[in-house]
Design an enzyme around this catalytic site. Structure first.
Site, PDB file in Angstrom:
ATOM      1  N   HIS A  50      -1.651   0.199  -9.873  1.00  0.00           N
ATOM      2  CA  HIS A  50      -1.962  -0.116  -9.464  1.00  0.00           C
ATOM      3  C   HIS A  50      -2.766  -1.511  -9.665  1.00  0.00           C
ATOM      4  CE1 HIS A  50      -4.031  -0.150  -4.678  1.00  0.00           C
ATOM      5  NE2 HIS A  50      -4.165  -1.960  -5.421  1.00  0.00           N
ATOM      6  N   ARG A  71       0.512  -0.952  -0.208  1.00  0.00           N
ATOM      7  CA  ARG A  71       0.029   0.092  -0.013  1.00  0.00           C
ATOM      8  C   ARG A  71       0.930   1.078   0.084  1.00  0.00           C
ATOM      9  NH1 ARG A  71      -3.556  -2.105  -1.640  1.00  0.00           N
ATOM     10  NH2 ARG A  71      -5.527  -2.793  -0.741  1.00  0.00           N
ATOM     11  N   GLU A 119      -3.960   7.567  -4.360  1.00  0.00           N
ATOM     12  CA  GLU A 119      -4.385   6.614  -5.829  1.00  0.00           C
ATOM     13  C   GLU A 119      -5.602   7.508  -6.015  1.00  0.00           C
ATOM     14  OE1 GLU A 119      -4.109   2.340  -5.398  1.00  0.00           O
ATOM     15  OE2 GLU A 119      -1.971   2.788  -5.323  1.00  0.00           O
TER      16      GLU A 119
HETATM   17  P1  NDP Z   1      -1.676 -11.044   4.922  1.00  0.00           P
HETATM   18  O1  NDP Z   1      -2.260 -10.894   6.105  1.00  0.00           O
HETATM   19  O2  NDP Z   1      -1.294 -12.903   4.427  1.00  0.00           O
HETATM   20  O3  NDP Z   1      -0.216 -10.554   4.981  1.00  0.00           O
HETATM   21  C1  NDP Z   1       0.636  -9.593   5.450  1.00  0.00           C
HETATM   22  C2  NDP Z   1       2.025  -9.186   6.214  1.00  0.00           C
HETATM   23  O4  NDP Z   1       2.019  -8.088   6.680  1.00  0.00           O
HETATM   24  C3  NDP Z   1       2.376 -10.790   7.618  1.00  0.00           C
HETATM   25  O5  NDP Z   1       2.970 -11.133   7.030  1.00  0.00           O
HETATM   26  C4  NDP Z   1       2.187  -9.933   8.203  1.00  0.00           C
HETATM   27  O6  NDP Z   1       2.834 -10.186   9.059  1.00  0.00           O
HETATM   28  C5  NDP Z   1       3.127  -8.192   7.874  1.00  0.00           C
HETATM   29  N1  NDP Z   1       2.882  -6.896   8.830  1.00  0.00           N
HETATM   30  C6  NDP Z   1       1.370  -6.409   9.272  1.00  0.00           C
HETATM   31  N2  NDP Z   1       1.732  -5.868   9.552  1.00  0.00           N
HETATM   32  C7  NDP Z   1       3.158  -5.843  10.013  1.00  0.00           C
HETATM   33  C8  NDP Z   1       3.815  -4.573  10.993  1.00  0.00           C
HETATM   34  N3  NDP Z   1       3.034  -3.647  10.943  1.00  0.00           N
HETATM   35  N4  NDP Z   1       5.010  -4.535  10.352  1.00  0.00           N
HETATM   36  C9  NDP Z   1       5.501  -5.125   9.903  1.00  0.00           C
HETATM   37  N5  NDP Z   1       4.554  -6.092   9.813  1.00  0.00           N
HETATM   38  C10 NDP Z   1       3.780  -6.451   9.092  1.00  0.00           C
HETATM   39  O7  NDP Z   1      -1.310 -10.259   3.374  1.00  0.00           O
HETATM   40  P2  NDP Z   1      -1.663 -10.662   2.308  1.00  0.00           P
HETATM   41  O8  NDP Z   1      -0.240 -11.229   1.721  1.00  0.00           O
HETATM   42  O9  NDP Z   1      -3.000 -11.037   1.888  1.00  0.00           O
HETATM   43  O10 NDP Z   1      -1.685  -8.724   1.608  1.00  0.00           O
HETATM   44  C11 NDP Z   1      -0.736  -7.885   1.485  1.00  0.00           C
HETATM   45  C12 NDP Z   1      -1.085  -5.986   1.409  1.00  0.00           C
HETATM   46  O11 NDP Z   1      -0.913  -6.098   0.263  1.00  0.00           O
HETATM   47  C13 NDP Z   1      -2.688  -6.462   1.262  1.00  0.00           C
HETATM   48  O12 NDP Z   1      -3.397  -6.105   2.729  1.00  0.00           O
HETATM   49  C14 NDP Z   1      -2.907  -4.883   0.310  1.00  0.00           C
HETATM   50  O13 NDP Z   1      -2.701  -4.077   0.682  1.00  0.00           O
HETATM   51  C15 NDP Z   1      -1.370  -5.396  -0.408  1.00  0.00           C
HETATM   52  N6  NDP Z   1      -2.389  -6.143  -1.974  1.00  0.00           N
HETATM   53  C16 NDP Z   1      -2.235  -5.043  -2.628  1.00  0.00           C
HETATM   54  C17 NDP Z   1      -2.480  -5.083  -3.965  1.00  0.00           C
HETATM   55  C18 NDP Z   1      -2.003  -3.797  -5.136  1.00  0.00           C
HETATM   56  O14 NDP Z   1      -2.792  -4.673  -5.898  1.00  0.00           O
HETATM   57  N7  NDP Z   1      -0.846  -4.051  -5.278  1.00  0.00           N
HETATM   58  C19 NDP Z   1      -3.244  -7.180  -4.472  1.00  0.00           C
HETATM   59  C20 NDP Z   1      -3.283  -7.035  -3.136  1.00  0.00           C
HETATM   60  C21 NDP Z   1      -2.818  -6.991  -1.754  1.00  0.00           C
HETATM   61  P3  NDP Z   1       3.203  -9.605  11.379  1.00  0.00           P
HETATM   62  O15 NDP Z   1       1.521  -9.499  11.782  1.00  0.00           O
HETATM   63  O16 NDP Z   1       3.714 -10.842  11.215  1.00  0.00           O
HETATM   64  O17 NDP Z   1       3.303  -9.043  11.309  1.00  0.00           O
END
Ligand code: NDP
Length: 318
Positions: free
Chosen positions: A279, A232, A261
C-alpha cells in the site's frame, strides 16, 4: 489569554500533521489500540479529529462537541461519514494532491507485473545472471493491450492520460459515463472484463464495490488477462483471485491493496505471477507532506472561516 481549541489525533499520524496541529491547537494524541481512552473532560472539549481513515460511529458518538473529522487520505471508508453527517459533523479528505503519485505508481506496478522487473532484479542480485545466463523472456508484454479502467475519477483519469503514450486501447466502467473523455464507456464491469485483457481497479471501498472482482469477472478477463488493483482490497474476492492466478484463468496480477491490511493471504506469497506492494501508491515524502498540509489546512480554515477546503460529498451543506 484565549483558550486553545482541542483537536484529537487517535492512533498514528504523519509527523507533519502532529507538528502543525501542535502549533495551533491543544493536541490530544492517543495510542493505536487505545484510541478512545479519554477522560470525560477531554471528550467534552474535543472539537476536531485528524485521523488516518478510522472513525467509526461509536467513536464519533463519544465526542459531544465534535464539529469536524479531517481524514488523511482520499479514501475515507474507515470514517462513518453518513453518521457524522446525521449529527451535523463535517468530514474532509485529501483529494487531488495525490493523483499524480498514485497514477505514476499504477504505471510502475503495471509494467512490473507484466515484465517482471522486480523478479529480474532479484535474479541479478542473487548472482544468477552470471551463473545461469539471461533472465527468461517474459511471456507478457504491454504492447497491443486493451486496458479497462474500473473507476475513472480523479486518479483514474490521470492513469488513463499516462496510458495514452503507451499506445494501448482504453475503455472504462463507472456507474455514470463521463462526457469529457474519448475513452470507450462500458456499462457493466463484466462487459468491461470481457472486452479488455488488462483491468485496473481504482474505485473506492463502498458496500456496492465489495468483492465485485470475483471469479466470473476474472474468467471474463481471460488467460492472457492482467489485473491491477490500486483502489481498495475490499473490491476483490481474494480467494477467487488466488484460484485464478494458480489455475491460469488469468495470466498475472499486481496489487497495492489487500482485503485485510496489513495481512496478506498466505497463498499469495507462493504465486510467481503476482506482483505485490505494501500500500505505497501515494507513499513518497513530497506527496505525503502535501496530504498532511491539506489535513491541517482543513482544520485551520474551519475554525478561522467556518469553511473547509475539501469536504466529502456526505458532508452536510452549511
Ligand atoms: P473519485 O471519487 O474521484 O473516483 C472514484 C471513481 O470510482 C469514479 O469514477 C466513480 O464513478 C467510480 N465508482 C464509484 N463507485 C463505483 C461503483 N459502484 N461501480 C463502478 N464505479 C464506481 O476517487 P479518486 O480517484 O480520488 O480515488 C479512488 C479511490 O482510490 C479512493 O477512494 C481510494 O480508496 C483509492 N486510493 C488508493 C490509494 C493507494 O494508496 N493505493 C491512494 C489513493 C486512493 P461513478 O461515481 O460514476 O460510479
Amino acid at each position: 489569554t484565549e483558550e486553545k481549541i482541542t483537536v484529537l489525533v487517535p492512533g498514528g499520524m504523519h509527523p507533519r500533521v502532529l507538528k502543525r496541529l501542535g502549533e495551533a491547537f491543544d493536541l490530544i494524541q492517543t495510542r493505536a489500540g487505545s484510541e478512545m481512552e479519554l477522560s470525560e473532560e477531554q471528550r467534552g472539549r474535543i472539537r476536531a479529529v485528524a485521523t488516518g481513515n478510522q472513525m467509526p460511529a461509536d467513536w464519533i458518538d463519544q465526542l459531544p462537541n465534535l464539529e469536524l473529522i479531517a481524514n488523511f487520505g482520499v479514501g475515507y471508508d474507515g470514517v462513518d461519514a453518513k453518521h457524522a453527517a446525521s449529527r451535523g459533523i463535517l468530514v474532509t479528505n485529501t483529494p487531488d494532491v495525490l493523483n499524480d503519485e498514485v497514477a505514476d505508481t499504477t504505471i510502475g506496478l503495471l509494467l512490473n507485473t507484466i515484465r517482471r522487473f522486480p523478479v529480474a532484479e532479484t535474479y541479478l542480485r542473487e548472482g544468477r545472471w552470471e551463473k545461469e545466463g539471461s533472465f527468461p523472456l517474459t511471456p507478457l508484454s504491454l504492447k497491443n493491450r486493451h486496458v479497462g479502467l474500473l473507476g475513472l475519477g480523479r486518479i483514474g483519469l490521470e492513469i488513463a492520460k499516462r496510458l495514452e503514450p503507451f499506445k494501448v486501447k482504453i475503455s472504462y466502467h463507472t456507474r455514470s459515463p463521463r462526457n469529457d473523455v474519448a475513452y470507450t464507456y462500458v456499462p457493466s464491469l463484466l462487459e468491461l472484463a470481457k472486452s479488455v485483457d488488462t483491468l485496473i481497479s481504482i474505485i473506492p471501498a463502498t458496500p456496492q464495490t465489495h468483492k465485485i472482482i470475483n471469479s466470473q469477472v476474472l474468467q471474463a478477463l481471460g488467460p492472457s488477462g492482467v489485473f491491477i488493483n490500486v483502489g481498495r482490497g475490499t473490491s476483490v474476492d481474494e480467494d477467487d483471485l488466488l484460484e485464478a492466478l494458480k489455475s491460469g484463468t488469468i495470466a498475472a496480477a499486481g496489487l497495492d491493496v489487500f482485503y485485510d491490511e496489513p495481512r496478506v493471504p498466505a497463498g499469495f506469497f507462493d504465486l510467481p505471477n503476482l506482483c505485490m506492494l505494501p500500500h505505497v501508491a501515494s507513499a513518497s515524502v513530497p506527496t505525503r507532506d502535501d496530504m498532511a498540509d491539506l489535513v491541517v489546512d482543513n482544520i485551520i480554515d474551519w475554525f478561522k472561516t467556518g469553511r473547509v477546503l475539501t469536504p466529502v460529498p456526505e458532508t452536510p451543506p452549511k
